[in-house]
Design an enzyme around this catalytic site. Structure first.
Site, mmCIF file in Angstrom:
data_model
loop_
_atom_site.group_PDB
_atom_site.id
_atom_site.type_symbol
_atom_site.label_atom_id
_atom_site.label_comp_id
_atom_site.label_asym_id
_atom_site.label_seq_id
_atom_site.Cartn_x
_atom_site.Cartn_y
_atom_site.Cartn_z
ATOM 1 C CG ASP A 29 55.764 -14.259 -62.277
ATOM 2 O OD1 ASP A 29 56.495 -14.987 -62.996
ATOM 3 O OD2 ASP A 29 56.006 -14.070 -61.072
ATOM 4 C CG ASP A 30 58.846 -15.822 -65.423
ATOM 5 O OD1 ASP A 30 59.378 -14.957 -64.710
ATOM 6 O OD2 ASP A 30 58.751 -17.006 -65.081
ATOM 7 C CB SER A 61 58.828 -11.279 -62.021
ATOM 8 O OG SER A 61 58.990 -12.230 -63.061
ATOM 9 C CG ASN A 138 58.747 -17.823 -61.460
ATOM 10 O OD1 ASN A 138 58.265 -16.884 -62.083
ATOM 11 N ND2 ASN A 138 59.732 -17.676 -60.598
ATOM 12 C CB SER A 171 58.481 -21.989 -58.828
ATOM 13 O OG SER A 171 57.385 -21.106 -58.691
#
Length: 356
Positions: A29-30, A61, A138, A171
């Site tokens: 998502d970054d 994000s 993440n 993450s």
């Protein structure tokens, strides 16, 4: 595809022998220029795996599992770190690597675009069936059940699991860094990627020939504590709940804006142990202690068949007919259909009442 002999995550992962090559689809998502993502990609390829990235063209994000597709065929602004210019197609490959793709949508949407557009059109030999989907690592940990619906790292993974693809969300605790700023192997992005590769290899090596990496409908959430080297921290089996935080809305009287904070003391609701092994430590506690947490989730949100669940259903006995047989799978036969047995389009619409 053939995998090696059984290994467990409680062994010394740095000593795990290389697995046989797997087809691994990656997302995050970054953004597709993330240093963590690109280092993970590089090390997986060096380990002999066939790897493809399809990730957001910009940072996405905190999008959770939203599947939001762009309405523009071309980018209206440059992509992350100016890797692709404004005006470029909304989906396409990195100019320097045809196995790295971007899409102008949320992390979950990127997963679907990967499975339904990129793979069938440009990598047909994959048959739209990666052996494994991995997300991240993440920038920042994603701990506790609250993040299950908030973080795009897990949203992208959940989307893959929903499509019968085994998925692992990673993450880490390091700060954001562009892949172009990763200039040596002694940095947190490379360390996080190295740790993540070790865990992937453990899962692959622990998978027998002909088996799926994870059972159908299962996914894994991995959180990595702050690292000071490429040494492998202790890996601990954990659960999402237990010492987990959940949010409050903090109002700033000066700016008149809200930001999130954590409930103090920790909320009982987010830490209620309903499913799984209640003796396992919570992943929040594990990571705060300097270890890597490995939690298992399933796609099935249904409550277990226990007295509590039955007591909830009992509250609507007057509507359902009551008793254990009310609306059971053996007695419920109704299905709403239209003409010629076709399900009405409105029942197939998404959140915005737009037919999907």
């Amino acid at each position: 595809m053939r995998f090696g002999l059984l290994h467990t995550l409680t062994t010394a992962l740095s000593l795990v022998s290389p697995s046989h090559a797997a087809r691994i689809l990656m997302g995050n998502d970054d953004g597709f220029g993330s240093g963590n993502l690109r280092e993970f990609y590089r090390l997986l390829k060096e380990a002999g795996h066939d790897v493809i990235i399809v990730a957001p063209v910009i940072n996405q994000s905190a999008q959770g599992g939203r599947s939001d597709f762009t309405t523009a065929a071309n980018l209206t602004a440059p992509g992350q770190y100016n890797i692709v210019p404004a005006g470029a197609p909304s989906v396409g490959p990195d100019p320097n690597d045809s196995h790295i793709w971007y899409y102008n949508g949320t992390p979950a949407a990127c997963t679907f675009v990967a499975l339904d557009y990129v793979l069938p059109r440009y990598f047909p030999d994959w048959n739209q069936s990666p052996d494994l989907f991995v997300s991240g690592p993440n920038f920042g940990v994603n701990l506790g059940p609250i993040v299950f619906t908030l973080t795009g790292t897990l949203g992208a993974t959940y989307a893959a699991v929903s499509r019968s693809i085994p998925g692992i969300a990673f993450s880490a605790s390091n700060d954001a860094i562009a892949y172009t700023n990763v200039t040596n192997s002694s940095n947190p992005a490379t360390w996080a990627a190295s740790v993540s590769v070790n865990i992937v290899e453990a899962f692959l090596n622990g998978t027998s020939e002909g088996q799926s990496v994870l059972p159908l409908g299962y996914g894994v959430n991995v959180n990595i504590p702050p690292l000071t080297s490429d040494a492998m921290p202790e890996v601990v089996r954990s659960r999402l709940t237990g010492e987990a935080d959940t949010d409050i809305a903090v109002f700033n009287e000066t700016t008149k804006l809200f930001k999130y904070g954590n409930v103090v003391p920790k909320a009982a609701g987010v830490n209620a142990c309903i499913n799984g092994d209640c003796n396992l430590p919570g992943e929040t506690w594990v990571v705060q202690g300097g270890s890597i947490s490995v939690s298992i989730f399933t796609i099935d949100y249904d409550a277990p068949d226990v007295a509590y669940t039955n007591s909830v259903f009992a509250k609507i006995d007057g509507l359902t007919g009551g008793g254990d047989e009310g609306n059971s799978s053996t007695t419920y036969k109704k299905r709403v259909v239209g003409k010629n047995g076709v399900i009405p389009e409105k029942l197939l619409s998404g959140r915005d009442n737009i037919a999907r």
